[in-house]
Design an enzyme around this catalytic site. Sequence first.
Site, mmCIF file in Angstrom:
data_model
loop_
_atom_site.group_PDB
_atom_site.id
_atom_site.type_symbol
_atom_site.label_atom_id
_atom_site.label_comp_id
_atom_site.label_asym_id
_atom_site.label_seq_id
_atom_site.Cartn_x
_atom_site.Cartn_y
_atom_site.Cartn_z
ATOM 1 N N THR A 1 29.712 21.714 96.610
ATOM 2 C CA THR A 1 29.940 22.537 97.802
ATOM 3 C C THR A 1 31.301 23.209 97.707
ATOM 4 O O THR A 1 32.151 22.802 96.922
ATOM 5 C CB THR A 1 29.895 21.683 99.086
ATOM 6 N N ASP A 2 31.487 24.237 98.515
ATOM 7 C CA ASP A 2 32.791 24.888 98.561
ATOM 8 C C ASP A 2 33.281 24.961 100.007
ATOM 9 O O ASP A 2 32.686 24.352 100.899
ATOM 10 C CB ASP A 2 32.730 26.274 97.901
ATOM 11 N N GLY A 3 34.385 25.662 100.207
ATOM 12 C CA GLY A 3 35.016 25.716 101.517
ATOM 13 C C GLY A 3 34.123 26.251 102.622
ATOM 14 O O GLY A 3 34.439 26.122 103.804
ATOM 15 N N ARG B 1 31.194 25.084 103.017
ATOM 16 C CA ARG B 1 30.254 23.970 103.190
ATOM 17 C C ARG B 1 28.876 24.289 102.608
ATOM 18 O O ARG B 1 27.874 23.774 103.062
ATOM 19 C CB ARG B 1 30.123 23.557 104.670
#
Lengths: 178, 178, 178, 178
Positions: free
Chosen positions: A44-46, A48
């Site tokens: 996942t990344d910032g 979400r």
Amino acid sequence: MIPDTVFDKIDEESLPEKLILLRGNAIISVMVTQTDFRVRYSETDGQRRAHHSHYPVWFEMGRADFCRQAGFDYKNLEDTGFYLVVARLECQYKAPLEYDDLVRIETRLVSLSRKLMTFEYRVINISQKEALAGEGKTVLVCIDRQGRPASLPSDVTGRLQDCITPSGGKLHASIPGG
Amino acid sequence: MIPDTVFDKIDEESLPEKLILLRGNAIISVMVTQTDFRVRYSETDGQRRAHHSHYPVWFEMGRADFCRQAGFDYKNLEDTGFYLVVARLECQYKAPLEYDDLVRIETRLVSLSRKLMTFEYRVINISQKEALAGEGKTVLVCIDRQGRPASLPSDVTGRLQDCITPSGGKLHASIPGG
Amino acid sequence: MIPDTVFDKIDEESLPEKLILLRGNAIISVMVTQTDFRVRYSETDGQRRAHHSHYPVWFEMGRADFCRQAGFDYKNLEDTGFYLVVARLECQYKAPLEYDDLVRIETRLVSLSRKLMTFEYRVINISQKEALAGEGKTVLVCIDRQGRPASLPSDVTGRLQDCITPSGGKLHASIPGG
Amino acid sequence: MIPDTVFDKIDEESLPEKLILLRGNAIISVMVTQTDFRVRYSETDGQRRAHHSHYPVWFEMGRADFCRQAGFDYKNLEDTGFYLVVARLECQYKAPLEYDDLVRIETRLVSLSRKLMTFEYRVINISQKEALAGEGKTVLVCIDRQGRPASLPSDVTGRLQDCITPSGGKLHASIPGG
């Protein structure tokens, strides 16, 4: 769009999973493999969501399963001195994938020559009513240990020849249970 | 090879790097940003080459630098409640990249609307006589905190408007010093 | 080294997998979860082995499965405003893992307080006669949405309390079928 | 805080960066290398922080720069048939790192034998007042092409011998300009 087709799953477990596609009067055998996994937290990344750079990794997992089901191990191919490298990648992102979502990669081989193979992929979010999360395509080239273009070993092309599915984006959209 | 064009770098450091392209009699201002880094060991794979899934990561780094040079920070955009998501990715792989190779991503913005932006990238292997290692393209969509399509803030589109370069694969093939 | 112990697997499928450990006359219930996957091509590096930075990713997958089996979803924990962050990581690498090797992460919870939890992991190479490929340990801290240290919700600690296994590196080395 | 020490940077560019540490009356030469980069978006996770599994990747970048500055390229070492593998990893996480934060890895070699080397790392968040974001340690083992333990080439140990810094977590906490 192939409105007048009928799919039917052949059930013998020891064989590659195949589908029968009726197109007009012609019967076409279709092999689609399914690779299931959960989205890792590290993927996942910032926002979400799964970062888009992981889709090519998942496609590669799909290819490995496809080859295994077609009867050869990619690892063994490398042991004999042949490598497949990605020459071209395309990916469309349709819907986000979140942490822990159960994802399915559907993989099929849409074309094959002595030096090139093209795979297509569909990314299905099983956790979200099997929504289509993305689609992709990769063109692979065979090279030898020195990195020069090479012909695929004939036993590999022989096995894969039977597993080609004519292209068409929505072909296996309605695989029962898929 | 663009024999009948002339590039000239504007040298004022505080401004975005721009290039002047003469095409026939027309003068076109071209902004291309350069992002340099070394291939990490963790980015290589069993073929001793950078795995193809890292190119999209590098494109994203190129985009970040492009936006910074155009006058806005992507991080700030997120703080105001807008996000850019990749809707479409294309990548061609031309030559392998090895561990520790010095790589340059050249990034330019080829189209912009209120909801979409398209970037193109070139991957240059500085360590290998500036060989072209790959090319790519991404289409990005603006969304809001709820994940709905949104219009880019007008100050962002305003800043980016001046930085658009008409598309064309080999446009900055011969940037002096590039 | 716990030479005088006997393991016995409880077989009820609907419950978390538990083991009974006899230590002297004491009976200790042991919960160990197993997470299986294949090494991805993208996880290998130029040495044709899984890069060491992926072990922490796999530990996290093991933790997720452990929590799920203990009766709570980590994803739900985040939805209620609590996050677990890794405060400390240790990893020993014992034997290489190659592409496509089938790997098992064995996870157990060795200590728990209101704000901290410590997990231990074993990395088993199923494809190589179940060789021990590595061992690890992570200490996790609970934080709230603002990033401040927080107490774990009591229903979470309640569920996890029963799942603690006293530490000891070789404790589940001889799990039958493990 | 090391109140009674004085650091002084040697300024000759062609040499490895070295520091002089006065400890009591003893003069100790200290080599610490600095590797700077920005946190990539792909390195963040759903908590909007850099995922903890990237720290080992950054340590490896720090090691590469350290070796380069000590006078040998890790890539060349592999070309001569020797590989360094991580046998043990430790990491403490002190403060979060966010997307686009400018990060510095400080690397030093704390011990060296013919078959083992131990590096220590500090992770500094330049964007957040140079806050200490983490610390780490890796033990590396030399192996040959067959994966057997091997002795490091003597020219490598010769170069590294001068670059060892006695351990001590806060040694370079107050490097001027660091």
